[in-house]
Design a protein around this motif. Structure first.
Motif, PDB file in Angstrom:
ATOM      1  N   LYS A  10     -41.915-115.043  20.673  1.00  0.00           N
ATOM      2  CA  LYS A  10     -41.809-115.216  19.221  1.00  0.00           C
ATOM      3  C   LYS A  10     -43.190-115.123  18.581  1.00  0.00           C
ATOM      4  O   LYS A  10     -43.358-114.492  17.533  1.00  0.00           O
ATOM      5  CB  LYS A  10     -41.153-116.557  18.884  1.00  0.00           C
ATOM      6  CG  LYS A  10     -39.685-116.601  19.193  1.00  0.00           C
ATOM      7  CD  LYS A  10     -39.086-117.938  18.826  1.00  0.00           C
ATOM      8  CE  LYS A  10     -37.616-118.020  19.200  1.00  0.00           C
ATOM      9  NZ  LYS A  10     -37.036-119.324  18.895  1.00  0.00           N
ATOM     10  N   LEU A  11     -44.161-115.761  19.212  1.00  0.00           N
ATOM     11  CA  LEU A  11     -45.529-115.716  18.690  1.00  0.00           C
ATOM     12  C   LEU A  11     -46.063-114.287  18.745  1.00  0.00           C
ATOM     13  O   LEU A  11     -46.691-113.815  17.790  1.00  0.00           O
ATOM     14  CB  LEU A  11     -46.435-116.654  19.490  1.00  0.00           C
ATOM     15  CG  LEU A  11     -47.887-116.757  19.052  1.00  0.00           C
ATOM     16  CD1 LEU A  11     -47.988-117.220  17.599  1.00  0.00           C
ATOM     17  CD2 LEU A  11     -48.635-117.714  19.967  1.00  0.00           C
ATOM     18  N   LEU A  12     -45.807-113.588  19.832  1.00  0.00           N
ATOM     19  CA  LEU A  12     -46.236-112.199  19.964  1.00  0.00           C
ATOM     20  C   LEU A  12     -45.623-111.340  18.864  1.00  0.00           C
ATOM     21  O   LEU A  12     -46.319-110.533  18.237  1.00  0.00           O
ATOM     22  CB  LEU A  12     -45.856-111.645  21.341  1.00  0.00           C
ATOM     23  CG  LEU A  12     -46.153-110.174  21.577  1.00  0.00           C
ATOM     24  CD1 LEU A  12     -47.643-109.892  21.445  1.00  0.00           C
ATOM     25  CD2 LEU A  12     -45.631-109.736  22.940  1.00  0.00           C
ATOM     26  N   ALA A  13     -44.351-111.527  18.589  1.00  0.00           N
ATOM     27  CA  ALA A  13     -43.678-110.760  17.536  1.00  0.00           C
ATOM     28  C   ALA A  13     -44.318-111.034  16.178  1.00  0.00           C
ATOM     29  O   ALA A  13     -44.529-110.115  15.376  1.00  0.00           O
ATOM     30  CB  ALA A  13     -42.192-111.092  17.511  1.00  0.00           C
ATOM     31  N   GLN A  14     -44.658-112.291  15.908  1.00  0.00           N
ATOM     32  CA  GLN A  14     -45.307-112.642  14.631  1.00  0.00           C
ATOM     33  C   GLN A  14     -46.674-111.976  14.520  1.00  0.00           C
ATOM     34  O   GLN A  14     -47.013-111.407  13.480  1.00  0.00           O
ATOM     35  CB  GLN A  14     -45.489-114.162  14.516  1.00  0.00           C
ATOM     36  CG  GLN A  14     -44.229-114.922  14.254  1.00  0.00           C
ATOM     37  CD  GLN A  14     -44.495-116.418  14.212  1.00  0.00           C
ATOM     38  OE1 GLN A  14     -45.354-116.942  14.918  1.00  0.00           O
ATOM     39  NE2 GLN A  14     -43.739-117.114  13.381  1.00  0.00           N
ATOM     40  N   THR A  23     -47.871-102.197  20.513  1.00  0.00           N
ATOM     41  CA  THR A  23     -47.886-102.520  21.940  1.00  0.00           C
ATOM     42  C   THR A  23     -48.592-103.848  22.192  1.00  0.00           C
ATOM     43  O   THR A  23     -49.369-104.332  21.364  1.00  0.00           O
ATOM     44  CB  THR A  23     -48.612-101.425  22.752  1.00  0.00           C
ATOM     45  OG1 THR A  23     -50.002-101.436  22.388  1.00  0.00           O
ATOM     46  CG2 THR A  23     -48.010-100.057  22.498  1.00  0.00           C
ATOM     47  N   LEU A  24     -48.323-104.403  23.363  1.00  0.00           N
ATOM     48  CA  LEU A  24     -48.978-105.649  23.754  1.00  0.00           C
ATOM     49  C   LEU A  24     -50.485-105.457  23.845  1.00  0.00           C
ATOM     50  O   LEU A  24     -51.263-106.255  23.317  1.00  0.00           O
ATOM     51  CB  LEU A  24     -48.427-106.136  25.101  1.00  0.00           C
ATOM     52  CG  LEU A  24     -49.083-107.370  25.697  1.00  0.00           C
ATOM     53  CD1 LEU A  24     -48.963-108.565  24.758  1.00  0.00           C
ATOM     54  CD2 LEU A  24     -48.470-107.701  27.050  1.00  0.00           C
ATOM     55  N   ARG A  25     -50.901-104.383  24.486  1.00  0.00           N
ATOM     56  CA  ARG A  25     -52.333-104.118  24.636  1.00  0.00           C
ATOM     57  C   ARG A  25     -53.014-103.980  23.270  1.00  0.00           C
ATOM     58  O   ARG A  25     -54.073-104.556  23.019  1.00  0.00           O
ATOM     59  CB  ARG A  25     -52.545-102.851  25.459  1.00  0.00           C
ATOM     60  CG  ARG A  25     -54.016-102.530  25.631  1.00  0.00           C
ATOM     61  CD  ARG A  25     -54.216-101.217  26.367  1.00  0.00           C
ATOM     62  NE  ARG A  25     -55.623-100.933  26.439  1.00  0.00           N
ATOM     63  CZ  ARG A  25     -56.269-100.702  27.549  1.00  0.00           C
ATOM     64  NH1 ARG A  25     -55.648-100.709  28.701  1.00  0.00           N
ATOM     65  NH2 ARG A  25     -57.565-100.456  27.526  1.00  0.00           N
ATOM     66  N   GLU A  26     -52.412-103.215  22.388  1.00  0.00           N
ATOM     67  CA  GLU A  26     -52.963-103.015  21.044  1.00  0.00           C
ATOM     68  C   GLU A  26     -53.053-104.348  20.295  1.00  0.00           C
ATOM     69  O   GLU A  26     -54.040-104.628  19.608  1.00  0.00           O
ATOM     70  CB  GLU A  26     -52.074-102.030  20.285  1.00  0.00           C
ATOM     71  CG  GLU A  26     -52.561-101.659  18.909  1.00  0.00           C
ATOM     72  CD  GLU A  26     -51.601-100.729  18.181  1.00  0.00           C
ATOM     73  OE1 GLU A  26     -52.029-100.176  17.162  1.00  0.00           O
ATOM     74  OE2 GLU A  26     -50.429-100.580  18.597  1.00  0.00           O
TER      75      GLU A  26
END
Length: 71
Positions: A10-14, A23-26
């Motif tokens: 959820k935090l990553l999506a925010q 992307t995750l890396r970006e």
């Protein structure tokens, strides 16, 4: 460098939405850049009022004359 980390989805999506990344890396790289930039701004703000600047018209004209004379 490769590493394995558990990340709150959820935090990553925010963060992706806020940073406009896909992307995750970006997202991680952009986050690191933002932290470094924020710290630089913080350090610059601490210098405000500590650097003696004379921005009067005469002072600026004097500096211009000095630069022209040194060329």
């Amino acid at each position: 460098m490769k590493t394995s980390v558990e990340i709150d989805e959820k935090l990553l999506a925010q963060v992706k939405r806020i940073l406009g990344t896909e992307t995750l890396r970006e997202t991680i790289e952009k986050s690191f850049e933002e932290v470094v930039h924020h710290k630089a701004l913080e350090q610059s703000a601490q210098l405000l009022g500590k650097i003696d600047l004379d921005l009067s018209r005469e002072s600026i004209r004097s500096q211009r004359r000095k630069r022209k004379a040194s060329r």
